[in-house]
Design a protein around this motif. Structure first.
Motif, short mmCIF file in Angstrom:
data_model
loop_
_atom_site.label_atom_id
_atom_site.label_comp_id
_atom_site.label_asym_id
_atom_site.label_seq_id
_atom_site.Cartn_x
_atom_site.Cartn_y
_atom_site.Cartn_z
N ASP A 1 0.48 -1.51 0.06
CA ASP A 1 0.36 0.32 0.01
C ASP A 1 1.16 1.73 -0.09
O ASP A 1 1.99 1.47 0.66
N VAL A 2 0.60 1.84 -0.94
CA VAL A 2 1.12 3.32 -1.09
C VAL A 2 0.98 3.92 -1.51
O VAL A 2 -0.26 4.16 -2.46
N SER A 3 1.12 5.65 -0.71
CA SER A 3 0.20 6.57 -1.01
C SER A 3 0.06 7.46 -1.96
O SER A 3 1.64 7.73 -2.54
N GLU A 4 -0.87 8.18 -2.94
CA GLU A 4 0.13 8.40 -3.97
C GLU A 4 0.58 10.36 -3.42
O GLU A 4 1.21 10.65 -4.67
N VAL B 1 -2.54 1.87 -5.09
CA VAL B 1 -2.49 3.06 -4.77
C VAL B 1 -3.25 3.97 -3.60
O VAL B 1 -4.01 3.65 -3.94
N GLN B 2 -2.77 4.82 -2.28
CA GLN B 2 -3.66 5.25 -1.25
C GLN B 2 -3.64 6.28 -2.18
O GLN B 2 -3.59 7.12 -1.92
N ASP B 3 -5.74 6.52 -1.67
CA ASP B 3 -6.08 8.15 -1.91
C ASP B 3 -5.64 8.50 -0.84
O ASP B 3 -5.38 8.57 0.40
N THR B 4 -5.51 10.11 -1.45
CA THR B 4 -5.42 11.30 -0.90
C THR B 4 -6.07 12.50 -1.56
O THR B 4 -6.35 12.29 -2.32
N ASN B 5 -6.77 13.50 -0.60
CA ASN B 5 -8.02 14.16 -1.07
C ASN B 5 -7.12 15.17 -1.50
O ASN B 5 -7.17 16.38 -1.16
N ASN C 1 -25.40 17.66 -9.98
CA ASN C 1 -24.45 15.84 -9.82
C ASN C 1 -23.08 16.15 -10.30
O ASN C 1 -22.12 16.51 -10.96
N ALA C 2 -22.93 16.62 -8.70
CA ALA C 2 -20.86 17.01 -8.49
C ALA C 2 -20.27 15.59 -8.46
O ALA C 2 -20.68 14.66 -8.03
N THR C 3 -19.12 15.48 -8.86
CA THR C 3 -18.12 14.64 -9.37
C THR C 3 -17.15 14.41 -8.48
O THR C 3 -16.54 15.57 -8.74
N ASP C 4 -16.53 13.64 -7.52
CA ASP C 4 -15.06 13.59 -6.71
C ASP C 4 -14.25 12.67 -7.31
O ASP C 4 -14.86 11.44 -6.82
N LEU C 5 -13.01 12.49 -8.47
CA LEU C 5 -12.16 11.56 -8.15
C LEU C 5 -12.00 10.74 -7.21
O LEU C 5 -11.50 9.51 -7.34
N ASP C 6 -11.55 11.72 -5.68
CA ASP C 6 -11.34 10.59 -4.65
C ASP C 6 -12.10 9.45 -4.41
O ASP C 6 -12.81 8.99 -4.67
N GLU C 7 -11.95 8.99 -2.89
CA GLU C 7 -12.46 7.58 -2.60
C GLU C 7 -12.79 8.14 -1.07
O GLU C 7 -12.27 8.28 -0.63
N GLY C 8 -13.36 6.98 -1.33
CA GLY C 8 -14.29 7.11 0.56
C GLY C 8 -14.57 8.28 1.05
O GLY C 8 -16.11 9.19 0.11
N LEU C 9 -14.30 8.96 1.22
CA LEU C 9 -14.63 10.24 2.57
C LEU C 9 -14.44 11.43 1.76
O LEU C 9 -15.36 12.11 1.46
N ASN C 10 -13.14 10.77 1.36
CA ASN C 10 -13.03 12.12 0.03
C ASN C 10 -13.91 12.67 -1.50
O ASN C 10 -13.09 13.53 -1.99
N SER C 11 -14.36 11.60 -1.40
CA SER C 11 -15.59 11.73 -1.98
C SER C 11 -16.73 11.38 -2.20
O SER C 11 -17.20 12.24 -2.49
N GLU C 12 -17.30 11.87 -1.02
CA GLU C 12 -18.52 11.93 -0.54
C GLU C 12 -18.69 13.13 -0.31
O GLU C 12 -17.70 14.37 0.76
#
Length: 794
Positions: free
Chosen positions: A132-135, A223-227, A256-267
């Motif tokens: 697991d590597v952070s982006e 790759v671990q997501d960062t906001n 319809n707004a989209t966020d390319l991040d994942e998890g809480l970073n995309s909510e």
């Protein structure tokens, strides 16, 4: 067994105090391979070894080698695996064993050196490595990877590592103090999870043997997501068109707004910004989770035509990022006012003969909207005999007028629906109903179901009997529908139809006022009229044809041979009469119709059935054979005359027949002489003169009546039906037959008088006197009586 030269690689014998013999072979030699000629190397004679006890003592749990006493060779009996024999991977691996010879005892120490071959490929302890590597990791950052292992030694062990092609990662090999190699996984380029969330690489370890052997391991880098991505809307500005008065809760749009991040970073959470007015927020609601914008309050075009909303979308990262957009709502005017109808001067009741073009009502229309929403039009909902005529002075005023003739009998009432519609989108409409009742006018004459009615009436009917019901129909109403029935007067033989028939003026029931006799009246033809009570009254008539149906109500009357009531008829014939001679002829008359008057004759009683025959159609009695001396002198014949009616009626006559021996003139000759003599007697002459006088008077009366009728302006009426002749046409044929009877004179007179139109009645007188014949002209009450001499035939 393989030769010694093939399997022996290298043998070294080092003389020492311990007297150890050393050999060296490769691992994995095949069974039977010769290691060395131990007898030759130890200076032993083969002949002496054959007589002595020899054994090998190997210090392992497996017997890898054995000795051949015949050849003195040491050979392999089981494959030797160096990695198994020396698991600790020493640099040198030896197999120690003692060669023991008995009698005398000698022990030789032998060391067998096992050399390595490249028979094992490198392999990793884990064939799948996940990292697991952070982006946000920076290039140059290192990550440890597990080493590969190889049981082989020396050059056959691991020599190098290789990594599959990657623009983000590489490897570096580090060597420890003990010579062990370590692999470092190095990041060479920054990662982007949104571009590639995972990297799949292959790490390969290779040894130095020939041929080269290798092993691999899969390296998966997550790759671990960062906001690092803010929410983004589909477009910066949303333009929405809405009509006023949109119902509360109606969905305006879904952002319809989209966020390319994942998890809480995309909510994402949606909200109005401070640039959105409170008035706008009172009309529209924003769902913070779904981004749905709905109607919250009343949208009124007259209050506000444009609404602006500023909306932001914020993610839930530790350091939240946000995006913004603007929504513009344009309010469209709505057709929210219904058109109106005003009806004035309505005629709810009109006569059905109202003239075409008459005005029924005045109608006005209006709409409070403006523009196209205020443009209105008026029309009739259904097709009716009415039209709308627009006023030239006021375009919003109409006249409802009659366009076609009305008929109450077809449509007694009209429900007129006026439809008003504006030109809005969508159009609004309203309606108004006018009910018009039609008053009846006497415009329909009574109608009979059929113009000609044929009614059959059985004769001898009871007076007052119902003949038929002649009912007419009038579609008008009230007094225009009330009908009166009566018989159109018509005289027959100075007798009015109203004296023969009667009709109920209310229901048209037709009755007979007298009993009819088919032999007197056979039919009647007249008219019945039905008249309504309107003003002026209308009428129609029907032709009635009354047909009198004959009944078998007249029994046959035997006119020949004549006999007094209750008396016998006596006839005489010579005994020499031939076969087939005419003895007598029975004639019967029936005044019924042709069908009921058909008469047949048969014997009711006969003395000798083999002597006489009776023709059933003409009544002739003839002899079937000649008389013999055995036949009696007197014969009694009873003849019955029966008609064809149902039930049949009949009459009988008894004939007493006597045979005589003397010659007698033929009956036919005597009949002719008697007739000729009788016809030209004095009495008959007077009778002919009287008959001619009456006929002349009757002719004069008929001529005078015809002249008077012709002078009358009215059309002549049909003459009354005359009474049928007593003698039928069939009886005319019978009259032409030859009679042999003592009544021949009377019968000839009967035919002569009846042909002159007189009714002849024969009255019996005492024996030996003359017959009295009464001749009565038909249609008068007069009678003529003539006497004739008694017939010479008794």
């Amino acid at each position: 067994m393989a030769s010694w030269a093939a399997v022996f690689v290298w043998t070294a014998v080092w003389p020492c105090a311990l007297s150890v013999t050393r050999y060296s072979i490769e691992e994995e030699m095949e069974r039977g391979s010769v290691v060395a000629n131990l007898a030759a190397d130890l200076g032993l004679e083969l002949a002496s070894l054959a007589q002595r006890e020899v054994k090998l003592d190997i210090f392992t749990n497996k017997k890898y080698l054995d000795f051949n006493k015949k050849t003195g060779e040491l050979y392999v009996v089981e494959k030797i695996d160096r990695e198994y024999l020396c698991p600790a991977k020493p640099t040198s691996c030896f197999l120690k064993l003692d060669f023991i010879i008995e009698s005398p005892l000698r022990i030789f120490n032998i060391e067998l050196g096992i050399t390595d071959i490249n028979d094992n490929a490198p392999h990793f302890r884990r064939d799948r490595v996940e990292l697991d590597v952070s982006e946000s990791a920076t290039p140059g950052e290192r990550f440890s990877l597990p080493n590969a292992v190889d049981p082989d030694v020396g050059i056959n062990t691991i020599k190098t590592y290789k990594l599959s092609a990657s623009e983000h990662f590489t490897i570096e090999i580090q060597t420890g103090t003990d010579g062990t190699q370590y692999v470092d996984f190095v990041l060479t380029k920054s990662l982007d999870r949104e571009e590639n969330p995972a990297h799949n690489l292959i790490l390969t370890a290779e040894d130095g043997g020939v041929p080269v052997r290798s092993g691999t391991a899969n390296i998966i880098v997550r790759v671990q997501d960062t906001n690092d991505n803010p929410p983004r809307f589909d477009k910066p500005v949303y333009i929405i068109n809405m009509t006023e008065n949109t119902p509360i809760g109606t969905l305006v749009t879904k952002l319809n707004a989209t966020d390319l991040d994942e998890g809480l970073n995309s909510e994402i959470v949606y909200s109005f910004t401070l640039y959105t007015s409170e008035k706008t927020q009172d009309v529209f609601a924003l769902n913070s989770n779904t981004g749905e914008v709905t109607v919250k309050g009343t949208i009124d075009y007259e209050d506000m035509r444009i609404y602006e909303m500023h909306i932001e979308a914020r993610d839930k990262g530790a350091h939240p990022l946000l995006g913004q957009c603007k929504m513009v709502v344009h309010v469209t005017d709505m057709n929210d006012n219904y058109p109106e109808i005003t009806v004035q001067s309505v005629k709810n009741t009109v006569a059905e003969n109202i003239p075409v073009g008459s005005v029924i009502a005045l109608v006005g229309i209006d709409d409070r909207d403006s523009g196209g929403n205020g443009e209105v039009s008026l029309s009739l909902q259904d097709t009716m005999p009415f039209i709308l005529n627009k006023s030239s002075d006021k375009p919003t005023h109409y006249e409802l007028i009659v366009s076609e003739p009305l008929d109450r009998e077809k449509v007694p009432e009209y429900v007129i629906t006026l439809m008003v519609k504006d030109a809005g989108t969508p159009p609004l409409s309203d309606n108004e109903t006018i009910t018009v009742h039609l008053l009846d006018v006497n415009d329909n004459a009574p109608q009979f179901p059929q113009s000609f009615n044929k009614i059959r009436v059985m004769e001898n009917n009871a007076p007052g009997a119902l003949l038929s019901s002649l009912t007419a129909f009038d579609p008008d109403l009230h007094e225009n529908q009330y009908l009166v029935y009566f018989i159109l007067e018509k005289e027959i033989a100075n007798t009015s139809m109203s004296m023969l028939f009667s009709i109920n003026p209310e229901n048209g029931n037709l009755y007979a006022l007298k009993t009819f006799d088919y032999e007197i009246e056979k039919e009647f033809l007249f008219h019945i009229e039905a008249r309504d009570s309107g003003s002026p009254p209308l009428s129609s008539n029907v032709t009635v044809h009354i047909i009198i149906v004959d009944q078998n109500d007249n029994a046959p009357v035997i006119v020949s041979p004549w006999r007094a009531q209750g008396s016998l008829v006596e006839e005489k014939i010579p005994r020499s009469t031939d076969k087939g001679s005419l003895v007598a002829k029975v004639i019967a008359l029936d005044t019924d119709s042709v069908h009921n008057s058909r008469i047949t004759y048969q014997f009711l009683q006969v003395t000798d059935a083999s002597l006489f025959s009776l023709d059933q159609y003409n009544g002739e009695i003839r002899t079937m054979r000649m008389f013999s001396y055995k036949d009696p002198r007197h014969h009694r014949l009873i003849v019955v005359a029966k008609d064809n009616g149902e039930p049949a009626l009949s009459a009988t006559v008894t004939i007493k027949l006597s045979t005589v021996e003397t010659a007698v003139k033929a009956y036919s000759d005597m009949t002719e002489m008697s007739l000729e003599y009788d016809i030209f007697s004095d009495i008959n002459l007077y009778l002919v003169i009287g008959l001619g006088s009456v006929s002349f008077l009757l002719l004069i009366t008929i001529l005078v009546t015809i002249v008077l009728k012709c002078q009358n302006t009215k059309p002549s009426k049909s003459a009354p039906p005359s009474r049928n002749s007593v003698i039928s046409e069939r009886n005319s044929t019978i009259a032409d037959s030859t009679l042999v009877s003592n009544d021949a004179y009377w019968y000839s007179l009967f035919l002569a008088e009846t042909r002159k139109g007189k009714l002849v009645v024969r009255q019996p007188v005492p024996k030996g006197s003359r017959y009295i014949v009464s001749s009565i002209p038909r249609g008068t009450g007069q009678s003529e009586t003539s006497g004739s001499a008694a017939s010479t035939l008794q």
